[in-house]
Write a protein that holds these residues in place. Structure first.
Motif, PDB file in Angstrom:
ATOM      1  N   ILE A  41      47.138  30.393  19.427  1.00  0.00           N
ATOM      2  CA  ILE A  41      46.165  29.676  20.369  1.00  0.00           C
ATOM      3  C   ILE A  41      46.040  29.268  21.743  1.00  0.00           C
ATOM      4  N   ARG A  42      47.141  28.360  21.485  1.00  0.00           N
ATOM      5  CA  ARG A  42      47.558  28.022  23.063  1.00  0.00           C
ATOM      6  C   ARG A  42      48.175  28.620  24.342  1.00  0.00           C
ATOM      7  N   GLU A  43      48.433  30.325  24.231  1.00  0.00           N
ATOM      8  CA  GLU A  43      48.675  31.778  24.477  1.00  0.00           C
ATOM      9  C   GLU A  43      47.937  32.567  25.527  1.00  0.00           C
ATOM     10  N   LEU A  44      46.453  32.352  24.518  1.00  0.00           N
ATOM     11  CA  LEU A  44      45.084  32.539  24.604  1.00  0.00           C
ATOM     12  C   LEU A  44      44.350  31.508  25.479  1.00  0.00           C
ATOM     13  N   LEU A  45      44.889  30.257  25.629  1.00  0.00           N
ATOM     14  CA  LEU A  45      44.068  29.840  26.599  1.00  0.00           C
ATOM     15  C   LEU A  45      43.686  28.692  27.470  1.00  0.00           C
ATOM     16  N   PRO A  46      43.763  28.988  29.267  1.00  0.00           N
ATOM     17  CA  PRO A  46      43.573  28.407  29.881  1.00  0.00           C
ATOM     18  C   PRO A  46      45.029  27.248  29.668  1.00  0.00           C
ATOM     19  N   VAL A  47      45.881  26.686  30.629  1.00  0.00           N
ATOM     20  CA  VAL A  47      46.652  25.767  30.765  1.00  0.00           C
ATOM     21  C   VAL A  47      45.898  24.383  30.581  1.00  0.00           C
ATOM     22  N   HIS A  48      45.016  23.992  31.194  1.00  0.00           N
ATOM     23  CA  HIS A  48      44.740  22.629  30.551  1.00  0.00           C
ATOM     24  C   HIS A  48      43.492  23.158  29.832  1.00  0.00           C
ATOM     25  N   THR A  49      44.100  22.688  28.789  1.00  0.00           N
ATOM     26  CA  THR A  49      43.044  23.088  27.594  1.00  0.00           C
ATOM     27  C   THR A  49      43.559  21.846  26.264  1.00  0.00           C
ATOM     28  N   ARG A  50      42.830  21.419  25.866  1.00  0.00           N
ATOM     29  CA  ARG A  50      43.236  20.674  24.935  1.00  0.00           C
ATOM     30  C   ARG A  50      42.757  20.967  23.604  1.00  0.00           C
ATOM     31  N   VAL A  51      44.123  21.293  22.756  1.00  0.00           N
ATOM     32  CA  VAL A  51      43.486  21.825  21.301  1.00  0.00           C
ATOM     33  C   VAL A  51      43.119  20.896  20.153  1.00  0.00           C
ATOM     34  N   TRP A  52      42.258  20.233  19.844  1.00  0.00           N
ATOM     35  CA  TRP A  52      41.918  20.130  18.583  1.00  0.00           C
ATOM     36  C   TRP A  52      41.919  20.844  16.751  1.00  0.00           C
ATOM     37  N   ILE A  53      42.184  20.964  16.779  1.00  0.00           N
ATOM     38  CA  ILE A  53      42.425  21.144  15.140  1.00  0.00           C
ATOM     39  C   ILE A  53      41.379  20.279  14.129  1.00  0.00           C
ATOM     40  N   VAL A  54      40.289  21.215  13.369  1.00  0.00           N
ATOM     41  CA  VAL A  54      39.634  20.220  12.677  1.00  0.00           C
ATOM     42  C   VAL A  54      39.184  20.602  11.809  1.00  0.00           C
ATOM     43  N   GLU A  55      38.722  20.166  10.545  1.00  0.00           N
ATOM     44  CA  GLU A  55      38.996  20.651   9.388  1.00  0.00           C
ATOM     45  C   GLU A  55      37.734  21.851   8.955  1.00  0.00           C
ATOM     46  N   SER A  56      36.560  21.608   9.505  1.00  0.00           N
ATOM     47  CA  SER A  56      35.043  22.174  10.232  1.00  0.00           C
ATOM     48  C   SER A  56      34.623  21.882  11.035  1.00  0.00           C
ATOM     49  N   LEU A  57      33.697  22.893  12.033  1.00  0.00           N
ATOM     50  CA  LEU A  57      32.841  22.580  12.922  1.00  0.00           C
ATOM     51  C   LEU A  57      31.512  21.910  12.625  1.00  0.00           C
ATOM     52  N   PRO A  58      31.077  20.651  13.097  1.00  0.00           N
ATOM     53  CA  PRO A  58      29.994  20.530  12.708  1.00  0.00           C
ATOM     54  C   PRO A  58      28.661  21.309  12.869  1.00  0.00           C
ATOM     55  N   ARG A  59      27.633  21.522  12.150  1.00  0.00           N
ATOM     56  CA  ARG A  59      26.095  22.132  12.174  1.00  0.00           C
ATOM     57  C   ARG A  59      25.450  21.512  12.379  1.00  0.00           C
ATOM     58  N   HIS A  60      24.854  22.201  13.238  1.00  0.00           N
ATOM     59  CA  HIS A  60      23.110  22.052  13.226  1.00  0.00           C
ATOM     60  C   HIS A  60      22.492  21.711  11.522  1.00  0.00           C
ATOM     61  N   ALA A  61      21.713  21.433  11.712  1.00  0.00           N
ATOM     62  CA  ALA A  61      21.374  21.097   9.817  1.00  0.00           C
ATOM     63  C   ALA A  61      19.858  22.693   9.618  1.00  0.00           C
ATOM     64  N   VAL A  62      19.126  22.565  10.783  1.00  0.00           N
ATOM     65  CA  VAL A  62      18.558  23.793  10.807  1.00  0.00           C
ATOM     66  C   VAL A  62      18.994  25.323  11.495  1.00  0.00           C
ATOM     67  N   THR A  63      19.598  25.445  12.436  1.00  0.00           N
ATOM     68  CA  THR A  63      19.852  26.337  13.441  1.00  0.00           C
ATOM     69  C   THR A  63      21.341  26.990  12.443  1.00  0.00           C
ATOM     70  N   ARG A  64      21.554  26.323  11.775  1.00  0.00           N
ATOM     71  CA  ARG A  64      23.462  26.046  11.580  1.00  0.00           C
ATOM     72  C   ARG A  64      24.486  26.532  12.637  1.00  0.00           C
ATOM     73  N   LYS A  65      24.070  26.837  13.820  1.00  0.00           N
ATOM     74  CA  LYS A  65      25.104  26.988  15.004  1.00  0.00           C
ATOM     75  C   LYS A  65      25.787  25.401  15.741  1.00  0.00           C
ATOM     76  N   VAL A  66      27.289  25.666  15.494  1.00  0.00           N
ATOM     77  CA  VAL A  66      27.562  24.393  16.036  1.00  0.00           C
ATOM     78  C   VAL A  66      27.037  23.332  17.017  1.00  0.00           C
ATOM     79  N   ASP A  67      27.639  22.156  16.728  1.00  0.00           N
ATOM     80  CA  ASP A  67      26.622  21.390  17.101  1.00  0.00           C
ATOM     81  C   ASP A  67      27.671  20.717  18.274  1.00  0.00           C
ATOM     82  N   VAL A  68      27.640  20.916  19.641  1.00  0.00           N
ATOM     83  CA  VAL A  68      28.108  20.865  20.702  1.00  0.00           C
ATOM     84  C   VAL A  68      27.862  19.173  21.245  1.00  0.00           C
ATOM     85  N   GLN A  69      27.313  18.653  21.378  1.00  0.00           N
ATOM     86  CA  GLN A  69      26.713  18.035  21.555  1.00  0.00           C
ATOM     87  C   GLN A  69      27.170  16.697  20.420  1.00  0.00           C
ATOM     88  N   ARG A  70      27.699  17.502  19.510  1.00  0.00           N
ATOM     89  CA  ARG A  70      28.607  16.513  18.651  1.00  0.00           C
ATOM     90  C   ARG A  70      29.859  16.748  18.640  1.00  0.00           C
TER      91      ARG A  70
END
Length: 149
Positions: A70-99
């Motif tokens: 993952i680190r090799e693919l990302l730009p240098v100053h990127t902070r990586v967060w390993i999460v259990e699951s990404l939050p989804r919007h209740a209606v659209t099921r898209k990743v909730d970026v604001q959360r």
């Protein structure tokens, strides 16, 4: 009326003078072995990125190798967060970026301010000027005042 610029409509962002296509980066991350889902978000306070990555269940034993890929693919100053699951919007099921953005820690206070905990729990810190800074500013103001006279 008038126009108000609210940012870009596409998922392009500039990092260290180079344009980064965040959707292409997310696609590359999701193609990695062991990555279930990924979302790249620009930092709202700085010129850095945050990569939120959810790993597949069986990969948790090989997380070190996956993290290096993952680190090799990302730009240098990127902070990586390993999460259990990404939050989804209740209606659209898209990743909730604001959360995701709200889950980021607050940026460190900038100099010459320091963070002071007021004891009220999360988000109850205030920034106040340092005493040495106040003294330096008072001395400089006095010096400049004498030059004006």
């Amino acid at each position: 009326g008038g126009l108000s610029y609210r940012g870009r409509a596409d998922m392009m962002a500039k990092a260290k003078g180079k344009w980064v296509d965040m959707i292409a980066m997310e696609d590359q991350l999701q193609c990695l072995d062991g990555v279930d889902c990924a979302k790249l978000v620009p930092d709202p306070h700085q010129e850095h990125f945050h990569a939120f990555v959810s790993l597949k269940g069986a990969v948790t034993r090989r997380v070190g190798a996956t993290f290096l890929a993952i680190r090799e693919l990302l730009p240098v100053h990127t902070r990586v967060w390993i999460v259990e699951s990404l939050p989804r919007h209740a209606v659209t099921r898209k990743v909730d970026v604001q959360r995701l953005i709200r889950s980021l820690p607050n940026p460190p206070p900038s100099w010459p301010y320091e963070s002071v905990d007021t004891g009220g729990g999360r988000g109850s810190t205030t920034s106040i000027a340092c005493e040495p800074l106040k003294l330096r500013l008072a001395k400089k103001a006095a010096t400049q005042y004498t030059w004006l006279l």
